[in-house]
Design an enzyme around this catalytic site. Sequence first.
Site, mmCIF file in Angstrom:
data_model
loop_
_atom_site.group_PDB
_atom_site.id
_atom_site.type_symbol
_atom_site.label_atom_id
_atom_site.label_comp_id
_atom_site.label_asym_id
_atom_site.label_seq_id
_atom_site.Cartn_x
_atom_site.Cartn_y
_atom_site.Cartn_z
ATOM 1 N N PRO A 2 0.842 -1.207 0.000
ATOM 2 C CA PRO A 2 0.000 0.000 0.000
ATOM 3 C C PRO A 2 0.877 1.257 0.000
ATOM 4 C CG PRO A 2 -0.640 -1.518 1.755
ATOM 5 C CD PRO A 2 0.642 -2.019 1.191
ATOM 6 N N GLU A 3 0.612 2.137 -0.943
ATOM 7 C CA GLU A 3 1.359 3.391 -1.035
ATOM 8 C C GLU A 3 0.422 4.542 -0.682
ATOM 9 O OE1 GLU A 3 4.461 3.512 -1.416
ATOM 10 O OE2 GLU A 3 5.056 1.629 -2.347
ATOM 11 N N ARG A 108 0.766 -10.670 6.185
ATOM 12 C CA ARG A 108 2.206 -10.736 6.475
ATOM 13 C C ARG A 108 2.585 -10.044 7.780
ATOM 14 N NH1 ARG A 108 5.266 -9.417 0.973
ATOM 15 N NH2 ARG A 108 7.046 -9.983 2.250
ATOM 16 N N ARG A 152 21.260 16.296 -1.298
ATOM 17 C CA ARG A 152 21.303 14.839 -1.356
ATOM 18 C C ARG A 152 22.303 14.343 -2.395
ATOM 19 N NH1 ARG A 152 18.172 16.331 2.045
ATOM 20 N NH2 ARG A 152 16.757 14.984 3.197
#
Length: 271
Positions: A2-3, A108, A152
């Site tokens: 799930p995002e 899970r 970054r």
Amino acid sequence: MPELPEVEVTKQSLSPMLLGTTISGVHVGKPLRWPLGVDPKTLVGQTIVGVRRRGKYLLFDLDAGLLLLHLGMSGSVSVSQQWPGPLGPYDHFELQTTSCWMRLNDPRRFGAAVFAPSENSPQAHKLLGHLGVEPLEAGFTSDYFAAGLAKRAGAIKQVLLGGDVVVGVGNIYASEALFMAGIRPTRGAKRIGRVRINKLHQAIQTVLVRAIALGGSSLRDFKHTNGEHGLFQANSQVYGREGQACTQCQAPIKRIVQGQRATYFCATCQR
Ligand SMILES: [Zn+2]
């Protein structure tokens, strides 16, 4: 997995049913990723006064405290105004309220339901404190995004998945947004020019808004899968399309692995 779009759609469907209802029972099943942190009985009698999303967490504001739900790798939440029958083997958390039942089904068990006394408490901070800005909220400006990327060193795809610059751009959506912006997933985040950063900023929002719009139906399939599937993937430009023709230039889509996650891109269209 799930995002953000799936969690947002879940929030939108739960919210009208749960808001203003009072918790009348709590069932805690097999251990999830983190324990609830309180005796489940302490939730009984509390009213749900807010339903929100932060990153991939569902937040339920209670009279006193906050309940955080995470769907993990395989979790899904269902809510019903009629008794949904006996708990199944994967229903590891259930809230019963004065008007409905809400269940977390998670084969899970990487998901979790966690109580925190407040959003500023250490319990909540541990889960939410590192999250970057929300991609669909006002704080996600192109200036903010450019400043975040400038610091970054890693590849842009990895930086997006890291979630500390902007939260919720999962594996599928990162590949799709980078294709839309014409940026190679392996390019160093701080080596992307400002015009291209602006394109990517826009692409991230476009991809997520589109996925949320498709989410109602992807969620249905989603419940029965452990992988990255759903309607959005069926509509993807690059994700899951290795060897197939690029929709822009017809070159075959390439697949590489970055940080153990599959990345799909067009070597001609993305630089
Ligand atoms: Zn192409």
